[in-house]
Design a protein around this motif. Structure first.
Motif, short mmCIF file in Angstrom:
data_model
loop_
_atom_site.label_atom_id
_atom_site.label_comp_id
_atom_site.label_asym_id
_atom_site.label_seq_id
_atom_site.Cartn_x
_atom_site.Cartn_y
_atom_site.Cartn_z
N ALA A 79 0.84 -1.20 0.00
CA ALA A 79 0.00 0.00 0.00
C ALA A 79 0.88 1.25 0.00
O ALA A 79 1.96 1.27 0.59
CB ALA A 79 -0.93 0.01 1.21
N ASP A 80 0.40 2.30 -0.67
CA ASP A 80 1.14 3.56 -0.78
C ASP A 80 0.27 4.68 -0.24
O ASP A 80 -0.80 4.98 -0.77
CB ASP A 80 1.52 3.83 -2.24
N PHE A 81 0.72 5.30 0.86
CA PHE A 81 -0.05 6.36 1.50
C PHE A 81 0.55 7.75 1.26
O PHE A 81 -0.01 8.75 1.73
CB PHE A 81 -0.11 6.12 3.02
N ILE A 108 -4.75 14.03 -3.74
CA ILE A 108 -5.50 13.95 -2.49
C ILE A 108 -6.54 12.84 -2.52
O ILE A 108 -6.78 12.16 -1.52
CB ILE A 108 -6.17 15.32 -2.19
N PHE A 109 -7.14 12.61 -3.69
CA PHE A 109 -8.19 11.59 -3.79
C PHE A 109 -7.60 10.18 -3.68
O PHE A 109 -8.19 9.30 -3.06
CB PHE A 109 -8.95 11.75 -5.12
N LYS A 110 -6.42 9.97 -4.25
CA LYS A 110 -5.78 8.67 -4.14
C LYS A 110 -5.35 8.40 -2.70
O LYS A 110 -5.43 7.26 -2.23
CB LYS A 110 -4.57 8.61 -5.08
N ARG A 111 -4.92 9.43 -2.01
CA ARG A 111 -4.51 9.25 -0.61
C ARG A 111 -5.71 8.93 0.26
O ARG A 111 -5.63 8.09 1.17
CB ARG A 111 -3.81 10.51 -0.11
N ILE A 112 -6.84 9.59 -0.01
CA ILE A 112 -8.06 9.30 0.77
C ILE A 112 -8.51 7.86 0.51
O ILE A 112 -8.91 7.14 1.43
CB ILE A 112 -9.17 10.30 0.40
N LYS A 113 -8.44 7.44 -0.76
CA LYS A 113 -8.82 6.07 -1.11
C LYS A 113 -7.90 5.06 -0.44
O LYS A 113 -8.34 3.97 -0.03
CB LYS A 113 -8.78 5.90 -2.63
N ALA A 114 -6.62 5.41 -0.28
CA ALA A 114 -5.67 4.49 0.36
C ALA A 114 -5.92 4.36 1.85
O ALA A 114 -5.51 3.37 2.47
CB ALA A 114 -4.24 4.98 0.11
#
Length: 281
Positions: A187-189, A194-200
């Motif tokens: 997993a990559d945080f 911003i949307f990819k980080r929220i999804k992660a």
């Protein structure tokens, strides 16, 4: 990732502040917050800084432990500071870009606001760093005793608040373990928008919620096994008693509020030139 969050953690050491009555420390924190919001200029704000600095020195808590509590609100601090800087009005215009205008009064107000919030978090963190959850429970229950006359569940409320504070560092540790496990699975945080980080974050929140509910159930079973029945017919192993330390703290914070009020009234007469320069709009 979250190791620097100190709010809710207790720093065990013998000090003047640690040995003080939790009721007095709670009232002192309330008085300190009142003084912060009564402050209308940098002179009165400086008194608040001096008082919290004295408290940190006599608590023997490392300054780094107190300052790390700021990291929990750094995003909120920056966001509100930007809003105040760009949208607070004034009389002396310094810069303008379209609808965005920056005034001298806005800069002064933003700096004042940041310092106020900074000192507020420092004082709140110092309370939890110098007071155990059990002491906080006893102090809150004692202060709210008059509400028992109207059948308000004082003991249960104090217990809920203390358990919530105690579980903050526990849930932080659990979050760190889950994040480490997800990173080990690829997993990559830290990259992406911003949307990819929220999804992660979603794969972290679900097991965290499950763990929180499991811990709450285990705590409830443990309390039932020990025949916990609320405040009914309960006695205290340690009874709270006031001492000379509490008198000194009371006088200190009473002087703080008095000094803030006096400086709000007379600061323009004591330091007329400087006060006019940093006067808030």
């Amino acid at each position: 990732m979250l190791n620097d969050v100190t709010f809710g953690q207790y720093y065990p050491v013998k000090s003047f502040v640690h040995k003080s009555d939790p009721r007095i420390k709670l009232l002192a924190l309330i008085a300190y917050i009142v003084a912060l919001f009564l402050a209308k200029n940098f002179y009165s704000l400086a008194i608040c800084f001096v008082v919290v600095s004295i408290a940190i020195i006599f608590s023997r808590v490392p300054l780094g432990s107190v300052l790390r509590s700021i990291k929990a609100i750094i995003v909120l601090l920056i966001f509100t500071a930007i809003l105040n800087l760009f949208f607070h009005g004034g009389e002396h215009l310094l810069a303008s870009w379209g609808i965005i205008k920056i005034y001298r009064e806005a800069i002064i107000f933003t700096v004042f606001f940041v310092f106020r919030l900074f000192f507020l978090v420092m004082g709140s963190a110092l309370l939890t760093l110098t007071t155990t959850p059990v002491e906080l429970t006893d102090g809150i229950e004692s202060l709210l005793t008059p509400l028992k006359w109207i059948r308000f569940p004082v003991h249960e409320l104090a217990l809920i608040m203390s358990i919530a504070l105690r579980f903050i560092p526990t849930l932080i540790d659990e979050t760190n373990r889950i994040i480490s496990a997800q990173k080990a699975r690829g997993a990559d945080f830290e990259s992406g928008n911003i949307f990819k980080r929220i999804k992660a974050i979603v794969p972290v929140l679900i097991p965290l919620l499950i763990s929180a509910f499991r811990r709450a159930e285990e705590l409830g079973d443990a309390m039932d096994a020990r025949c916990y029945s609320g405040s009914k017919n309960r006695t205290k192993y340690k009874k709270l008693k006031l001492s000379w330390r509490d008198l000194i703290i009371t006088l200190l914070f009473a002087s703080l509020i008095t000094g803030v009020v006096l400086l709000n009234i007379y600061a323009d007469r004591i330091f007329p030139e400087i006060y006019e320069f940093i006067r808030l709009s």
